[in-house]
Design a protein around this motif. Structure first.
Motif, PDB file in Angstrom:
ATOM      1  N   THR A 180      19.387   4.442  -5.657  1.00 26.23           N
ATOM      2  CA  THR A 180      18.929   3.269  -5.597  1.00 26.23           C
ATOM      3  C   THR A 180      17.763   3.546  -4.818  1.00 26.23           C
ATOM      4  O   THR A 180      17.818   4.170  -3.585  1.00 26.23           O
ATOM      5  CB  THR A 180      19.770   2.082  -4.881  1.00 26.23           C
ATOM      6  N   PRO A 181      16.426   2.962  -4.901  1.00 21.75           N
ATOM      7  CA  PRO A 181      15.493   3.050  -4.044  1.00 21.75           C
ATOM      8  C   PRO A 181      15.482   2.438  -2.908  1.00 21.75           C
ATOM      9  O   PRO A 181      16.139   1.427  -2.731  1.00 21.75           O
ATOM     10  CB  PRO A 181      14.206   2.352  -5.020  1.00 21.75           C
ATOM     11  N   SER A 182      15.231   3.339  -1.709  1.00 16.94           N
ATOM     12  CA  SER A 182      15.250   2.624  -0.455  1.00 16.94           C
ATOM     13  C   SER A 182      14.203   2.022  -0.150  1.00 16.94           C
ATOM     14  O   SER A 182      13.210   2.295   0.760  1.00 16.94           O
ATOM     15  CB  SER A 182      15.480   4.044   0.448  1.00 16.94           C
ATOM     16  N   ILE A 183      14.059   0.870  -0.844  1.00 19.71           N
ATOM     17  CA  ILE A 183      12.989  -0.116  -0.616  1.00 19.71           C
ATOM     18  C   ILE A 183      13.258  -1.375  -0.358  1.00 19.71           C
ATOM     19  O   ILE A 183      14.260  -1.838  -0.884  1.00 19.71           O
ATOM     20  CB  ILE A 183      11.993   0.244  -1.832  1.00 19.71           C
ATOM     21  N   VAL A 184      12.601  -2.089   0.681  1.00 15.28           N
ATOM     22  CA  VAL A 184      12.992  -3.504   1.045  1.00 15.28           C
ATOM     23  C   VAL A 184      11.773  -4.278   0.875  1.00 15.28           C
ATOM     24  O   VAL A 184      10.831  -3.836   1.512  1.00 15.28           O
ATOM     25  CB  VAL A 184      13.727  -3.438   2.539  1.00 15.28           C
ATOM     26  N   ALA A 185      11.830  -5.579   0.217  1.00 14.87           N
ATOM     27  CA  ALA A 185      10.798  -6.388   0.418  1.00 14.87           C
ATOM     28  C   ALA A 185      11.220  -7.846   0.710  1.00 14.87           C
ATOM     29  O   ALA A 185      12.273  -7.982   0.546  1.00 14.87           O
ATOM     30  CB  ALA A 185      10.023  -6.438  -0.927  1.00 14.87           C
ATOM     31  N   ILE A 186      10.153  -8.690   1.229  1.00 14.06           N
ATOM     32  CA  ILE A 186      10.460 -10.103   1.286  1.00 14.06           C
ATOM     33  C   ILE A 186       9.551 -10.559   0.449  1.00 14.06           C
ATOM     34  O   ILE A 186       8.303 -10.494   0.499  1.00 14.06           O
ATOM     35  CB  ILE A 186      10.316 -10.403   2.865  1.00 14.06           C
ATOM     36  N   SER A 187      10.335 -11.529  -0.434  1.00 13.33           N
ATOM     37  CA  SER A 187       9.489 -12.243  -1.566  1.00 13.33           C
ATOM     38  C   SER A 187       8.757 -13.319  -0.789  1.00 13.33           C
ATOM     39  O   SER A 187       8.875 -13.930   0.259  1.00 13.33           O
ATOM     40  CB  SER A 187      10.155 -12.825  -2.450  1.00 13.33           C
ATOM     41  N   GLU A 188       7.647 -14.054  -1.569  1.00 13.59           N
ATOM     42  CA  GLU A 188       6.817 -15.131  -1.249  1.00 13.59           C
ATOM     43  C   GLU A 188       8.156 -16.221  -0.611  1.00 13.59           C
ATOM     44  O   GLU A 188       7.913 -17.091   0.287  1.00 13.59           O
ATOM     45  CB  GLU A 188       6.268 -15.868  -2.235  1.00 13.59           C
ATOM     46  N   SER A 189       9.202 -16.456  -1.314  1.00 19.21           N
ATOM     47  CA  SER A 189       9.959 -17.555  -0.977  1.00 19.21           C
ATOM     48  C   SER A 189      10.896 -17.147   0.182  1.00 19.21           C
ATOM     49  O   SER A 189      11.764 -17.775   0.401  1.00 19.21           O
ATOM     50  CB  SER A 189      10.905 -17.836  -2.236  1.00 19.21           C
ATOM     51  N   GLY A 190      10.630 -15.906   0.811  1.00 22.81           N
ATOM     52  CA  GLY A 190      11.590 -15.591   1.884  1.00 22.81           C
ATOM     53  C   GLY A 190      12.960 -14.650   1.519  1.00 22.81           C
ATOM     54  O   GLY A 190      13.481 -14.223   2.334  1.00 22.81           O
ATOM     55  N   ARG A 191      12.974 -14.353   0.471  1.00 22.49           N
ATOM     56  CA  ARG A 191      14.366 -13.756  -0.300  1.00 22.49           C
ATOM     57  C   ARG A 191      13.876 -12.175  -0.069  1.00 22.49           C
ATOM     58  O   ARG A 191      13.049 -11.663  -0.260  1.00 22.49           O
ATOM     59  CB  ARG A 191      14.328 -13.958  -1.917  1.00 22.49           C
ATOM     60  N   ARG A 192      14.985 -11.564   0.300  1.00 26.28           N
ATOM     61  CA  ARG A 192      14.938 -10.198   0.478  1.00 26.28           C
ATOM     62  C   ARG A 192      15.328  -9.505  -0.865  1.00 26.28           C
ATOM     63  O   ARG A 192      16.274  -9.799  -1.817  1.00 26.28           O
ATOM     64  CB  ARG A 192      16.104  -9.644   1.517  1.00 26.28           C
ATOM     65  N   LEU A 193      14.437  -8.450  -0.984  1.00 23.39           N
ATOM     66  CA  LEU A 193      14.556  -7.702  -2.420  1.00 23.39           C
ATOM     67  C   LEU A 193      14.951  -6.387  -2.025  1.00 23.39           C
ATOM     68  O   LEU A 193      14.404  -5.795  -0.963  1.00 23.39           O
ATOM     69  CB  LEU A 193      13.535  -7.698  -3.182  1.00 23.39           C
ATOM     70  N   GLN A 196      -1.556   1.586  -2.989  1.00 25.82           N
ATOM     71  CA  GLN A 196      -0.031   1.447  -3.636  1.00 25.82           C
ATOM     72  C   GLN A 196      -0.278   1.835  -5.104  1.00 25.82           C
ATOM     73  O   GLN A 196       0.885   2.786  -5.423  1.00 25.82           O
ATOM     74  CB  GLN A 196       0.472  -0.088  -3.704  1.00 25.82           C
ATOM     75  N   ARG A 197      -1.186   1.664  -5.944  1.00 24.17           N
ATOM     76  CA  ARG A 197      -1.100   2.355  -7.250  1.00 24.17           C
ATOM     77  C   ARG A 197      -1.341   3.829  -7.261  1.00 24.17           C
ATOM     78  O   ARG A 197      -0.648   4.500  -8.073  1.00 24.17           O
ATOM     79  CB  ARG A 197      -2.302   1.624  -7.920  1.00 24.17           C
ATOM     80  N   MET A 205      14.437  -3.964  -7.672  1.00 27.23           N
ATOM     81  CA  MET A 205      13.890  -4.913  -7.637  1.00 27.23           C
ATOM     82  C   MET A 205      12.582  -5.137  -6.478  1.00 27.23           C
ATOM     83  O   MET A 205      11.759  -5.566  -7.060  1.00 27.23           O
ATOM     84  CB  MET A 205      14.813  -6.208  -7.047  1.00 27.23           C
ATOM     85  N   ALA A 206      12.995  -4.466  -5.484  1.00 28.69           N
ATOM     86  CA  ALA A 206      11.618  -4.411  -4.566  1.00 28.69           C
ATOM     87  C   ALA A 206      10.662  -3.395  -4.819  1.00 28.69           C
ATOM     88  O   ALA A 206       9.482  -4.007  -4.926  1.00 28.69           O
ATOM     89  CB  ALA A 206      12.432  -3.630  -3.261  1.00 28.69           C
ATOM     90  N   LYS A 207      11.147  -2.266  -5.622  1.00 26.26           N
ATOM     91  CA  LYS A 207      10.141  -1.324  -6.286  1.00 26.26           C
ATOM     92  C   LYS A 207       9.306  -1.850  -7.166  1.00 26.26           C
ATOM     93  O   LYS A 207       8.169  -1.746  -7.392  1.00 26.26           O
ATOM     94  CB  LYS A 207      10.683  -0.037  -6.831  1.00 26.26           C
ATOM     95  N   ARG A 208       9.640  -2.726  -8.138  1.00 22.61           N
ATOM     96  CA  ARG A 208       9.097  -3.244  -9.284  1.00 22.61           C
ATOM     97  C   ARG A 208       8.065  -4.180  -8.874  1.00 22.61           C
ATOM     98  O   ARG A 208       6.934  -4.151  -9.365  1.00 22.61           O
ATOM     99  CB  ARG A 208      10.026  -4.094 -10.185  1.00 22.61           C
ATOM    100  N   GLN A 209       8.220  -4.703  -7.770  1.00 21.27           N
ATOM    101  CA  GLN A 209       7.145  -5.769  -7.401  1.00 21.27           C
ATOM    102  C   GLN A 209       6.040  -5.136  -6.138  1.00 21.27           C
ATOM    103  O   GLN A 209       5.348  -5.656  -5.690  1.00 21.27           O
ATOM    104  CB  GLN A 209       7.501  -7.073  -6.840  1.00 21.27           C
ATOM    105  N   ALA A 210       6.330  -3.788  -5.895  1.00 20.50           N
ATOM    106  CA  ALA A 210       5.539  -3.108  -4.704  1.00 20.50           C
ATOM    107  C   ALA A 210       4.221  -3.269  -4.873  1.00 20.50           C
ATOM    108  O   ALA A 210       3.484  -3.406  -3.728  1.00 20.50           O
ATOM    109  CB  ALA A 210       6.141  -1.858  -4.710  1.00 20.50           C
TER     110      ALA A 210
END
Ligand code: AMP
Length: 603
Positions: free
Chosen positions: A36-49, A255-256, A53-58
């Protein structure tokens, strides 16, 4: 005793494994992937990804997406790795309250243990879905070269995630466990581990079930990311030469570029040339769109990274020497980490060790499997596996003049302890300050400061009379603790050495609660979503009945009343659908259920 899972908390990818009926097994995630990618993101709505899922929107959320957090964990603000990330990472790094680095995501600063805890929690969830019970204990791996602060921070991450990390083991040692487990091996092996962020090399003697680490070394800033960075630099330089635009200054372009560089690197492991196509990579102020269209050959790539490959081999040489061996004494070389798929790495290792590396373990899975094997050995108190690891750094204290006095040498087998007697140096001195460091430099300040503590309340006496006995311990996790005893009074003080950059107990408690609150809210959200779906479905069914009855021209007052109340229930349900009030949604579901039963009874 509870089952203990094994987690490889990697810089790029993480992996979880468990031993079942004596067989270690990697657990795939929901998507069927073993890592599983060791990537964490916080979405606009404040949700942790997390993960895929986090990688896809990086790319579209680069500023709030954290990758390679492991490179920053346990590091101090102002240290070289943090400064390097400040320049190259699209996310914002800020100074924390304890001289630590934190990551600012959507207006909230996250400590590195918190970011890692989100990944650990995801891995725990992967295991939970497979085991059908919540795992509470884990063996987690870290690079062998991690120091005390980095290990302590990893343990804190486990606590925040609600996971008791019963043991921290070194990644190369874990890989050796996977290699030798269940086989009657009698050999001296080298584990060459080059992952996304770190390089480790360990020399082990495996005799039956005893895994004895002779020496270990590494570089916590040498890994796949550095290889990617060379391609990024190369591409950005070529682009700048043509268009006079530095793509690295634009977050989205960077990022790209990063994604494209990694893809090209991986492609070059099997192909002689990789094409890089990034249309619309930059839009000039004039509105003109620029495209990046180029290719890179394997030879050029190998030239760009030759020094990195060489650095790893130099460390191998020193580590074999440190073990008191010659390269000919190594019977087998185990390759671990995604980067060891690169042909140039394999060739360099083969050339240096004079033998073809073993293909016996899977480079992405061996570490997690080893962690699971150790977990199972600990939970079942099994005697067939015995791990004897070493401390990667010397431990010592600052002495007069700023010198570094080593008390425990690097490569000493752990757990270990060393006692040292200190005397007062001034008349009537009632306190002694002990400053603890880890590292190899003769000047204390050049090493990693682990912490300092003060032994107070000593008897006022002439210099040199009062003696304090201090015991330094390194646990099997590689974590340092210090105990001091005033030899005259028997008074004892004990501290676990935490670097100034570590979290306080109070902060950790706060983060545990915050995490629990987040999970609770998430669960509520999920539950309410399920009920909302039920409500929509029920609304459609009631509306169908209403349609049916209106076309039947049944004019009885009973039917009219039933239809009126059903319409009221549908209207209320519409309001409930947009509400976050669980009780209201449930009440609406019940009202519609009643209405549906009544309407269904009218033929
Ligand atoms: P790990 O930390 O062990 O998961 O290793 C991840 C690193 O390995 C990342 O930098 C990947 O880009 C790199 N990697 C994965 N597969 C390959 C490959 N086939 N060739 C070169 N590098 C790879």
């Amino acid at each position: 005793m509870d089952r203990i899972i094994g987690i490889d908390l990697g810089t790029t990818n993480s992996c979880v494994a468990v031993v079942e009926a004596g067989v270690p097994k990697v657990i795939p995630n929901k998507g069927g992937y073993k890592t599983t990618p060791s990537i964490v993101a916080i979405s606009e709505s404040g949700r942790r990804l997390v993960g895929q899922m986090a990688k896809r929107q990086a790319i579209t959320n680069a500023q709030h997406t954290v990758y390679a957090a492991k490179r920053l964990i346990g590091r101090k603000w102002g240290s070289a790795p943090v400064m390097h990330c400040l320049e190259t990472c699209p996310y914002e790094i800020v100074q924390g309250p304890h001289d630590d680095a934190r990551i600012m995501l959507r207006g909230k600063d996250y400590s590195l243990p918190e970011i890692s805890s989100i990944i650990l929690q995801e891995m725990k969830l992967v295991a939970e879905q497979y085991l059908e019970e919540e795992p509470t204990k884990a063996v987690v791996t870290v690079p062998a070269y991690f120091n005390d602060s980095q290990r302590q921070a990893t343990k804190d991450a486990g606590r925040i995630a609600g996971l008791d990390i019963v043991r921290i083991i070194n990644e190369p040692t874990a890989a050796a466990l996977a290699y030798g487990f269940g086989k009657n091996i009698d050999a001296t092996v080298a584990v060459y581990d080059l992952g996304g962020g770190t390089f480790d090399i360990s020399i082990l003697e495996i005799r039956g079930g005893v895994f004895d680490v002779l020496s270990t070394a590494g570089d916590t800033f040498l890994g796949g990311e550095d290889f990617d960075a060379r391609i990024i630099e190369h591409l950005a330089y070529e682009f700048a030469r043509e268009h006079r635009v530095d793509l690295r200054k634009d977050e989205m372009s960077l990022q790209r570029l990063k994604d494209a560089a990694e893809r090209a690197k991986i492609e070059l492991s099997t192909m002689k040339e990789a094409k890089v196509g990034l249309p619309f990579i930059y839009t000039k102020e004039s509105g003109e769109a620029l495209h990046l269209q180029t290719s890179i050959t394997r030879d050029r790539f190998e030239e760009l990274v030759a020094d990195l490959v060489h650095r790893s081999i130099k460390i191998c040489k020193a580590t074999i020497q440190e073990a008191g061996l010659d390269v000919e004494d190594i019977d087998d070389v185990i390759l671990v980490g995604g980067m060891t798929r690169m042909p140039k790495i394999q060739a360099a290792v083969q050339e240096f060790f004079g033998k073809e590396p073993s293909k016996a373990v899977h480079p992405d899975e061996a570490v997690a499997l080893g962690a699971a094997i150790q977990g199972s050995a600990l939970s079942e108190s099994r005697q067939d596996v015995l791990l004897l690891d070493v401390t990667p750094h010397s431990l010592g204290i600052m002495v007069h003049g700023g010198g570094f006095e080593r008390l425990i040498e690097a490569n000493t087998t752990i757990p270990t302890a060393h006692s040292h007697t200190f005397t007062t140096v001034r008349d009537n001195q009632t306190a002694v300050k002990i400053i603890v460091f880890q590292g190899e430099n003769d000047m204390a300040a050049e090493n990693e400061l682990l912490g300092e503590f003060v032994m107070k309340g000593l008897r006022a006496a002439p210099a040199g009379v009062v003696e304090v006995d201090v015991e330094f311990n390194i646990s099997a996790d590689g974590i340092v603790s210090v105990r001091a005893v005033d030899l005259e009074t028997g008074k004892e003080q004990s501290i676990t050495v935490t670097a100034t950059s570590g979290l306080t107990e109070e902060e950790i408690e706060g983060m545990i609660h915050e995490n629990q609150d987040y999970l609770m809210a998430l669960k509520e959200d999920e539950e309410i979503e399920i009920e909302r779906n039920r409500l929509s479905k029920m609304m459609r069914e009631v509306e169908k009945h209403l349609q049916r009855l209106s076309s039947q021209e049944d004019e009885s007052s009973e039917t009219a009343d039933a239809c009126d109340s059903a319409r009221v229930a549908v209207n209320e349900a519409r309001n409930a659908l947009s509400s976050r009030d669980f009780e209201l949604v449930m009440a609406s579901v019940s009202a519609l259920e009643r209405a549906k039963t009544v309407l269904a009874g009218i033929q």
